[in-house]
Each structure stands twice: as C-alpha cells, then as structure tokens.
Design a protein around this motif. Structure first.
Motif, mmCIF file in Angstrom:
data_model
loop_
_atom_site.group_PDB
_atom_site.id
_atom_site.type_symbol
_atom_site.label_atom_id
_atom_site.label_comp_id
_atom_site.label_asym_id
_atom_site.label_seq_id
_atom_site.Cartn_x
_atom_site.Cartn_y
_atom_site.Cartn_z
ATOM 1 N N GLY A 72 0.954 -0.907 0.126
ATOM 2 C CA GLY A 72 0.069 -0.034 0.111
ATOM 3 C C GLY A 72 0.869 1.627 0.053
ATOM 4 O O GLY A 72 0.275 2.201 0.177
ATOM 5 N N ILE A 73 2.105 0.899 0.182
ATOM 6 C CA ILE A 73 2.856 2.369 -0.040
ATOM 7 C C ILE A 73 3.760 2.456 -1.741
ATOM 8 O O ILE A 73 3.998 2.004 -1.843
ATOM 9 C CB ILE A 73 4.168 1.974 0.909
ATOM 10 N N GLN A 75 7.570 7.053 4.944
ATOM 11 C CA GLN A 75 6.822 7.348 3.547
ATOM 12 C C GLN A 75 5.377 6.901 3.705
ATOM 13 O O GLN A 75 5.270 5.774 4.240
ATOM 14 C CB GLN A 75 7.272 6.319 3.361
ATOM 15 N N GLU A 76 4.465 8.024 3.409
ATOM 16 C CA GLU A 76 3.170 7.888 3.894
ATOM 17 C C GLU A 76 2.937 6.562 3.026
ATOM 18 O O GLU A 76 2.865 6.594 2.004
ATOM 19 C CB GLU A 76 2.347 8.527 3.943
ATOM 20 N N PRO A 77 1.326 5.361 3.894
ATOM 21 C CA PRO A 77 0.934 5.013 2.391
ATOM 22 C C PRO A 77 0.032 5.393 1.504
ATOM 23 O O PRO A 77 -0.217 6.727 1.910
ATOM 24 C CB PRO A 77 0.485 3.339 3.397
ATOM 25 N N TYR A 78 -0.294 4.829 0.525
ATOM 26 C CA TYR A 78 -1.669 5.456 -0.412
ATOM 27 C C TYR A 78 -3.004 4.265 -0.166
ATOM 28 O O TYR A 78 -3.444 5.719 0.199
ATOM 29 C CB TYR A 78 -1.626 5.165 -1.911
ATOM 30 N N THR A 79 -2.902 3.371 -0.091
ATOM 31 C CA THR A 79 -3.640 2.350 0.788
ATOM 32 C C THR A 79 -3.553 1.563 1.626
ATOM 33 O O THR A 79 -2.443 1.693 2.235
ATOM 34 C CB THR A 79 -4.123 1.615 -0.507
ATOM 35 N N GLN A 122 15.369 19.733 5.234
ATOM 36 C CA GLN A 122 14.926 18.344 5.264
ATOM 37 C C GLN A 122 13.455 17.526 5.862
ATOM 38 O O GLN A 122 12.428 17.796 5.783
ATOM 39 C CB GLN A 122 15.608 18.219 6.525
ATOM 40 N N ASN A 123 13.903 16.499 5.101
ATOM 41 C CA ASN A 123 12.486 15.290 5.487
ATOM 42 C C ASN A 123 12.974 13.425 5.744
ATOM 43 O O ASN A 123 13.399 13.242 4.787
ATOM 44 C CB ASN A 123 11.144 15.514 5.045
ATOM 45 N N LYS A 124 12.180 13.201 6.602
ATOM 46 C CA LYS A 124 13.126 11.755 7.038
ATOM 47 C C LYS A 124 12.647 10.670 6.645
ATOM 48 O O LYS A 124 13.510 9.644 6.290
ATOM 49 C CB LYS A 124 13.080 12.424 9.019
ATOM 50 N N GLY A 125 11.718 11.383 5.953
ATOM 51 C CA GLY A 125 11.482 10.288 4.550
ATOM 52 C C GLY A 125 12.173 10.032 3.274
ATOM 53 O O GLY A 125 12.441 8.813 2.242
ATOM 54 N N GLN A 156 -2.186 12.740 -1.572
ATOM 55 C CA GLN A 156 -3.685 13.736 -1.842
ATOM 56 C C GLN A 156 -2.325 14.962 -1.480
ATOM 57 O O GLN A 156 -2.214 15.918 -1.625
ATOM 58 C CB GLN A 156 -4.088 13.496 -0.680
ATOM 59 N N GLN A 157 -1.788 14.945 -0.262
ATOM 60 C CA GLN A 157 -0.939 16.171 -0.002
ATOM 61 C C GLN A 157 0.681 16.113 -0.421
ATOM 62 O O GLN A 157 1.432 14.603 -0.747
ATOM 63 C CB GLN A 157 -0.813 16.620 1.312
ATOM 64 N N PRO A 158 1.391 16.857 -0.597
ATOM 65 C CA PRO A 158 2.909 17.113 -0.759
ATOM 66 C C PRO A 158 3.195 16.617 0.178
ATOM 67 O O PRO A 158 3.248 16.995 0.727
ATOM 68 C CB PRO A 158 2.783 18.348 -1.516
ATOM 69 N N ILE A 159 5.135 16.163 -0.216
ATOM 70 C CA ILE A 159 5.788 15.622 0.515
ATOM 71 C C ILE A 159 6.643 17.384 1.853
ATOM 72 O O ILE A 159 7.330 18.510 0.336
ATOM 73 C CB ILE A 159 7.109 15.609 0.418
ATOM 74 N N THR A 160 6.541 17.366 2.980
ATOM 75 C CA THR A 160 7.329 18.573 3.457
ATOM 76 C C THR A 160 8.720 18.728 3.775
ATOM 77 O O THR A 160 8.621 17.818 4.944
ATOM 78 C CB THR A 160 6.170 19.465 4.205
ATOM 79 N N PHE A 161 9.021 19.548 3.491
ATOM 80 C CA PHE A 161 10.499 19.537 3.899
ATOM 81 C C PHE A 161 10.594 20.782 4.452
ATOM 82 O O PHE A 161 10.108 21.853 4.230
ATOM 83 C CB PHE A 161 11.115 19.700 3.204
ATOM 84 N N LYS A 162 11.054 20.778 6.157
ATOM 85 C CA LYS A 162 11.062 21.699 6.651
ATOM 86 C C LYS A 162 12.604 22.248 6.933
ATOM 87 O O LYS A 162 13.399 22.104 6.655
ATOM 88 C CB LYS A 162 11.166 20.842 7.860
ATOM 89 N N LYS A 163 12.377 23.492 7.407
ATOM 90 C CA LYS A 163 13.516 24.428 6.880
ATOM 91 C C LYS A 163 14.540 24.030 8.288
ATOM 92 O O LYS A 163 14.080 24.169 9.595
ATOM 93 C CB LYS A 163 13.489 25.528 7.026
#
Length: 512
Positions: free
Chosen positions: A139-140, A165-169, A427-430, A504-511
């Motif tokens: 589902g990932i 890493q977020e799954p889709y289903t 940075q994004n940990k995934g 549904q949502q974009p990948i977020t990279f924190k400053k």
C-alpha cells in the motif's frame, strides 16, 4: 591510439559474431535484421542488442548501431550496460533460494530479519509479510525521488526512511510498485547470509550462470571493456550523452549490468524448470510460483485496437500478461540513458532479451513484439507504425499542455527586493536533506548529485530547471512551494514539493 585499438577490436567481435554466429538463421527470423535496423532508425536510438532463446539454446544474438555514439564504437550482443529493473527478478529469486534452504518463509514479517525496520503505521509493522514486499502489496507508493534525489550507499539509512513514507492505500488492497521494498528484500538476504546483496547475486546466480562479465555496480561497469554509453533523446533530434546513474543502496531494485547474451543464460533457467546446463539454479516449485499470478496489477481489459492483448498480473519480479493468445512473462528496466526488456513465453519455450542505450525508450517493446510475432507465427503487426501514431498523439497532447501553460502564465510576482530569505537547509526524514542557496542573484537547489535553477513563477512558488550549458531544460520535478510563518515576518518555515503524485498532500521539507 587506444580508441583506435578499441574500435578495431569491437569491429572484429562484430565480424566473428556474424561469421560464427549461430549457424543458419532460423527461417522465422528471415529479414529480422532489416526490421531491427528500421526500428533503430525510426526511434533514433544509438544502439540496441538482442538475444533470443529457444529451449536451452541461444538461436540469435546480435547488436545494432553504436554502444558509443560519439566514437562510433559498434554495439554487439556482448556489450555490457545497465539492465535496470529487470534486476528485480534476481532479487526475488534470491529469497526463493533462501526459502528453499529453510532460512526464511515468505509469510515471515520482514521485521523478523531487519530488527530496526518500521513502517508508517503500526498495523503495517504487525501485518506486512515478505511476500507483500515481493508482490508490491504494502500500500506504500513509490517515493522514488527519495532514492533518486537523495541516494545513499548505506542501505541501513534507506531502511530508516521507510517509516516516514506515507502509504496510499491499506495493506493488500492495491498493487503499488515500490523500489524500496526490493531494497528491503536485498537487506533481508544480507542479514540471513552475512554477505552483501551484491555478493549473494554473484554467488547464487552470476557465477553459476556463466555471466562472467555481468556485475552489480557502476564502478565495475566503468572498468568493463565493450560497455555502452547511455544517451537521451533531446527535442526529438539531438542524441545527448548522460552519465551513469549510481543506484547505490537501492541496488537490489535495479543495479545489475549485463549483456544481451549473458541475460539469455538467465532466461534459460526460467524456460527449463530452474535448470541451467544440468545445474538446478532455482527450484522448479519457485519458478512456477514466481511466474504465476500472485496479484492483479490492473484491469487491463481487451481494447478494440488490440483484442488479443490483455491481462495484467504480477508474480515475483515478473509482470504477467496475455500476448495475442500466448502467456507472456516480462519485466522492463529503465534508468538514466538505458532501457531493457527481458521476457519469456513459458508455454512456447521462447525467451527474448532487448537492451538499448537510449533512456525511456520504446525500442525494447517494439523489438520484443516484432520478434515474438515471428517466432510465435502470429500475423505480424506493424509496430513501427504503431510507434509513430503514438508519438504523434503524445506530441499533440504536449502542445496542448504548453498552450494552456502559456495562457495561464502569471507574471505578477515579486521580482526583486524580496525581504524573504529562502536559502538554507531543508529536511524530510523519509527523503533527506538538501540546500537552497543564492549564486549571482539567482536561486538554486543543490541535491546530492543534481543542481537545479529555481525560476520564480509566482509568489513563493519556484519552478526547478536543469542547466544544460546556457539553456534551461525541464527537470521533470514539480514546483517548489515555500510556506511562510506569516506574511508580516516573511519567515520561511517549510517547503512543499509534490514528489509522490499518488498522495493527496505534497511532501513537506522543514527548514532547519
């Protein structure tokens, strides 16, 4: 002087292949050389290599065009090049061997063998099995930019990314192709054997299959004689040389380098119940299981234009379909500058390998289908004409998109004197960490292997471009959308990039 010697040697190899070859040409293949040369010409590919297996014999193996387009070194059936995702069947088969040795079960949790592995949701930690990794049923979604933009030779660091890493289903609800799950299979083999995935592939398969020039790394490829250089087609006219892409730690998903002739030995195993020259490389039970439908990938109903082509299922490292009434097992491979297709028809005892040094190429499917039509004695389809029609259709769609983009183009953004500072590390940990910096009043994003120019297209929205000399080329990446803490403070907190389209949502990279 060295280049001249290499050119002479390559020419001699091509000559002896033609003279010694495989005896008289198979009657079903009469005229095939002219057909393959036509495909090479119409596709504008630098070169291609082909091998055909029937039963336990190679009945045809030949190269066309150039392995090195700039120096005009010819391609032949022994030319080594990346075979991309056709590597996956090897990695799955490695687990098949370990199962036969009693060292794992496909119903095992992967966490049993990789203790630090965790997934995004707790229910995945407790329910995912090794078979789910092999059949892409976690589902990932792919999250491919994680390994492509942030490559690492440390497989453990890639394992750590999976939990973010977020799954889709949900689990086993849909087929979602995922290269990270192949990496995990490679790590499982390492934990069980105490040897690297690369060493396992060499010991279990490459050595016993006499694949003496095949290897698993870019460094080995660069040291190989008679190796191909990769190319991309730019603007439909220019053949552009590209660097080899080092898959690094994600290697179990696609880092084997081989030749058409040596990949033919791999197909002999699948056409002969796991046996190669009297040696049982894979158990017959695993071969049957791996090329059987384990999961449905899509509906793939017959279409009006091709009523005899349908079914889309997946086994272990193999896609399964019905090709004009014949059971076909195959997998494609695509990586920067190279494309591959390895296929076999178990009921017809036929195998076909097609390799080309053109990235994202239609050559492999055109050649495979042209050969299959002849060998299976099917009324031939004009695959070149099909390619041209599809190309025309795609060109019209691209032009429509360009027109829409031009009409909707906005220029009412802040051009200069911006109080906002976008520079810094994100940075994004995934995925990983990258930097944005200024250079000569321009903004750039620096990833591990790639650098992109960021062109402002709206307030806080930038489009990434690759620099090709003095020209800007489409990077293929989505826009960078910076997020502010407040309009008053103009402080950037994060950056959103839609790197995984299925979410549904974009990948977020924190400053940082």
């Amino acid at each position: 002087m060295i280049s001249k010697s290499v050119s002479i040697l390559s020419s001699l190899i091509v000559f002896f292949e033609a003279v010694l070859g495989y005896g008289q040409i198979e009657p079903r293949l009469q005229g095939i050389d002219a057909e393959l040369n036509k495909i090479l010409s119409i596709s504008k590919a630098p070169g291609l290599a082909v091998a055909i297996v029937e039963g336990d014999k190679i009945i045809y193996a030949k190269g066309f065009g150039y392995r090195d387009y700039d120096n005009k070194f010819p391609m032949n059936a022994n030319t080594v090049m990346p075979v991309g995702s056709t590597t996956k069947a090897f990695t799955c088969a490695l687990l098949g061997r370990l199962r036969d040795e009693g060292k794992l079960a496909f119903t095992d949790s992967p966490i049993k063998h990789i203790s630090q592995l965790r997934f995004y949701r707790h229910e995945l930690n407790t329910n995912i099995t090794i078979k789910d990794l092999m059949t892409h049923q976690t589902g990932i979604p792919r999250h491919d930019e994680s390994w492509y933009l942030f490559p690492s030779h440390d497989k453990d660091s890639l394992v750590q990314r999976v939990q973010y890493q977020e799954p889709y289903t949900g689990l086993r609800q849909e087929f979602h192709y995922n290269n990270f799950m192949l990496m995990l299979q490679g790590v499982i083999s390492e934990r069980i054997t105490g040897s690297s995935w690369e060493a396992n592939i060499n010991n279990y398969f490459l050595k016993p299959l006499d694949m003496k020039r095949s290897n698993t790394s870019i460094s080995e490829l660069k040291n190989s004689t008679n190796r191909a250089i990769g190319y991309e087609l730019q603007h439909d006219t220019l053949i552009q040389k590209v660097d080899y892409f080092d898959l690094a730690g994600i290697g179990p998903a696609g880092s084997i380098n081989s030749s058409a002739k040596e990949m033919a030995n791999w197909l002999k195993v699948w056409l002969n119940k796991g046996v190669y020259q009297g040696k049982q490389i894979l158990s017959e039970s695993y071969v049957i299981e791996a090329m059987s439908s384990q999961v449905v990938t899509s509906a793939s109903l017959p279409e009006k234009e091709s009523p005899d082509m349908h079914l889309s299922n997946y086994g272990y490292g193999w896609f399964i379909s019905s090709y004009r009434g014949h059971y076909r097992v195959q997998h494609e491979g695509n990586i920067d500058g190279f494309s591959a297709n390895v296929s076999f028809f178990p009921s017809d005892s036929l195998g076909i390998v097609v390799l080309t040094n053109q990235g994202a190429s239609s050559v492999t499917s055109m050649v495979r289908n042209s050969i299959a039509d002849r060998m299976l004695k099917i009324e031939p389809t004009d695959w070149v004409q099909d390619f041209l029609l599809e190309k025309e259709k795609n060109e019209k769609e691209r032009n429509k998109i360009k027109e829409i983009a031009t009409v909707n183009k906005k220029d009412n953004f802040e051009h200069s004197n911006k109080p906002i500072s976008y520079t810094g590390s994100y940075q994004n940990k995934g995925y990983g960490t990258f930097k944005i910096f200024e250079e000569k009043d321009s903004l750039f994003a620096q990833f591990k292997l790639k650098k992109y120019y960021l062109k402002q297209s709206d307030t806080a929205v930038f489009t990434p471009f690759e620099l090709a000399g003095l020209k800007l080329e489409d990077s293929g990446l989505p826009v960078f959308h910076f997020q502010h803490k407040s309009e008053r403070k103009k402080q950037v907190l994060s950056l959103k990039i839609r790197l995984e389209e299925s979410l549904q949502q974009p990948i977020t990279f924190k400053k940082l």
